[in-house]
Write a protein that holds these residues in place. Structure first.
Motif, PDB file in Angstrom:
ATOM      1  N   ASP A  29     -33.291 -15.752  -6.207  1.00 43.73           N
ATOM      2  CA  ASP A  29     -33.924 -15.798  -7.803  1.00 43.73           C
ATOM      3  C   ASP A  29     -35.019 -14.948  -7.743  1.00 43.73           C
ATOM      4  O   ASP A  29     -35.021 -14.165  -8.985  1.00 43.73           O
ATOM      5  N   ASP A  93     -41.121 -15.795 -10.523  1.00 41.84           N
ATOM      6  CA  ASP A  93     -40.671 -17.059  -9.668  1.00 41.84           C
ATOM      7  C   ASP A  93     -41.819 -17.858  -8.899  1.00 41.84           C
ATOM      8  O   ASP A  93     -41.419 -18.279  -8.007  1.00 41.84           O
ATOM      9  N   HIS A 122     -40.291 -20.717 -13.499  1.00 35.76           N
ATOM     10  CA  HIS A 122     -40.096 -22.106 -13.670  1.00 35.76           C
ATOM     11  C   HIS A 122     -40.510 -23.354 -12.858  1.00 35.76           C
ATOM     12  O   HIS A 122     -39.697 -24.487 -12.584  1.00 35.76           O
ATOM     13  N   HIS A 123     -41.502 -23.184 -12.172  1.00 36.91           N
ATOM     14  CA  HIS A 123     -42.258 -24.183 -11.274  1.00 36.91           C
ATOM     15  C   HIS A 123     -43.105 -24.971 -12.245  1.00 36.91           C
ATOM     16  O   HIS A 123     -43.678 -24.502 -13.054  1.00 36.91           O
ATOM     17  N   THR A 142     -35.558 -18.389 -12.666  1.00 35.90           N
ATOM     18  CA  THR A 142     -36.464 -17.423 -13.217  1.00 35.90           C
ATOM     19  C   THR A 142     -35.648 -16.534 -13.693  1.00 35.90           C
ATOM     20  O   THR A 142     -35.717 -15.864 -14.817  1.00 35.90           O
ATOM     21  N   ASP A 174     -30.193 -20.557  -7.108  1.00 32.83           N
ATOM     22  CA  ASP A 174     -31.122 -21.524  -7.553  1.00 32.83           C
ATOM     23  C   ASP A 174     -30.189 -22.784  -8.085  1.00 32.83           C
ATOM     24  O   ASP A 174     -31.170 -23.940  -8.006  1.00 32.83           O
TER      25      ASP A 174
HETATM   26 MN    MN Z   1     -36.656 -19.955  -8.736  1.00 31.33          MN
END
Ligand code: MN
Ligand code: 5GP
Length: 342
Positions: A29, A93, A122-123, A142, A174
């Motif tokens: 990713d 990411d 996206h965390h 991401t 991912d």
């Molecule tokens: Mn990722």
């Protein structure tokens, strides 16, 4: 959101120098989203450097232009020069400077007051360094977010076959080939559109998952033999020492996916992989099923974090101590582990 996109679009109108930074131990990713964004920004007429803290794992080296990625660890002066010249720094990411680690983290902290950052990630629990923050933990990857970013800016037509290959690789890795809970109808729509660019999705699958070295398969054999299952906690773990890794001529990326085998066990809701590593002490990967919060465990006891079902961390403890810490802390999560809602 719309306003933020308009503001970025204005910044993308005049030719500039940009840098893209991805996290340490980059995965599909990070590399996929980074390469696609780099190509996109190049097409808009910008100079773009893509910087990774450390090397690209072998299983991703076939992606076009990975040889142009600047490796901070190998060439810190060049990386710093590019970052210091950058009018905008995209971080992909990851959402906290600690994820590039060591001197790279220090350098980003140093230049942060003078630089404009765009976060696409996206965390959970993003830090507050980015003037432009695209942070959505509901997104699969991401790469999916970079696709949306390009489309929402109105540049869908610029997506070409190589970019589609990059983004598809990121989404595929991912989501565990579209099987993890983070896969949404939108993810599938994005993947379908990327496929329509003539990518060879079967080749991508083969390059990533059916391209193991014999050493890696033998190491996997060793790892599976060593897997421990704790039925009272519905938890499985594997611990690999430096010597064991060396025995199979371990290379970065060789243990990618090993942790998932623990979770493949019928009755396991939580899995961990401990790797003894020269530069970082012990690295741990966590995976979980349903509502078991792997990221909480990683954050609380192993200086890490991540997503609910996939997280990681590290410790300076020895391998045995790290495993013991893990075993000591499991009782605290017992009811969640036993009654996982899947
Ligand atoms: Mn990722
Ligand atoms: P992996 O086990 O594949 O290295 O990591 C699994 C997931 O956890 C990835 O999405 C990764 O971004 C996240 N992760 C791994 N290590 C850390 C960490 O130290 N901190 C945070 N916040 N996330 C991590």
């Amino acid at each position: 959101m719309q306003q933020m996109l308009q503001n970025i679009k204005a910044l993308l109108e005049k030719p500039s120098n940009f840098s893209i930074v991805i996290h340490r131990n980059p995965d599909g990713d990070a590399i996929g989203s980074g390469l696609a964004l780099q190509t996109f920004l190049n097409k808009l007429g910008h100079q773009v450097s893509l910087i990774s803290p450390n090397e690209v794992p072998n299983y991703l080296k076939w992606l076009p232009k990975t040889d142009q990625i600047i490796i901070f660890e190998e060439n810190p002066e060049l990386a710093k020069e590019k970052l210091s010249d950058a009018d905008l720094i995209f971080t992909l990411d990851f959402n906290d400077f600690s994820r590039v680690s060591g001197n790279f983290t220090k350098y980003l902290q140093e230049i942060a007051p003078y630089k404009t950052f765009v976060m696409i990630d996206h965390h959970l629990e993003p830090s507050e360094y980015a003037q432009f923050k695209f942070s959505d933990p509901e997104k699969s990857s991401t790469s999916e977010m970079v696709y949306d970013f390009i489309v929402n800016l109105g540049y869908k037509d610029l997506i070409d076959k190589d970019m589609a290959t990059d983004l598809y690789t990121g989404i595929m890795t991912d989501t565990g080939s579209f099987k993890f809970p983070n896969t949404t109808p939108h993810t599938m729509c994005v993947a379908a559109d990327l496929m329509s660019h003539g990518i060879n999705h079967n080749k991508i699958q083969i390059k990533i998952y059916d391209s193991f070295s014999l050493n890696k398969l033998h190491l996997l054999g060793e790892a599976l033999n060593k897997l421990v299952f704790l039925p009272q906690y519905k938890t499985a773990y594997i611990a690999l020492s430096k010597e064991e890794l060396q025995k199979y001529h371990y290379q970065k990326g060789d243990t990618e996916g090993f942790v998932n085998y623990g979770l493949a066990l019928n009755d396991a809701n939580f899995a961990a992989l401990f790797l003894e590593n020269d530069d970082e002490g012990v690295r741990i990967s966590f995976r979980s099923k349903g509502d078991v919060p792997a990221n909480e465990f990683a954050k609380k006891y192993f200086n890490g974090g991540g997503h609910k079902n996939a997280a990681g961390g590290r410790t300076k403890q020895s391998l045995n101590e790290a495993v013991n810490t893990f075993l000591e802390k499991l009782p605290e999560f017992k009811s969640k582990l036993i009654h996982a809602n899947i």
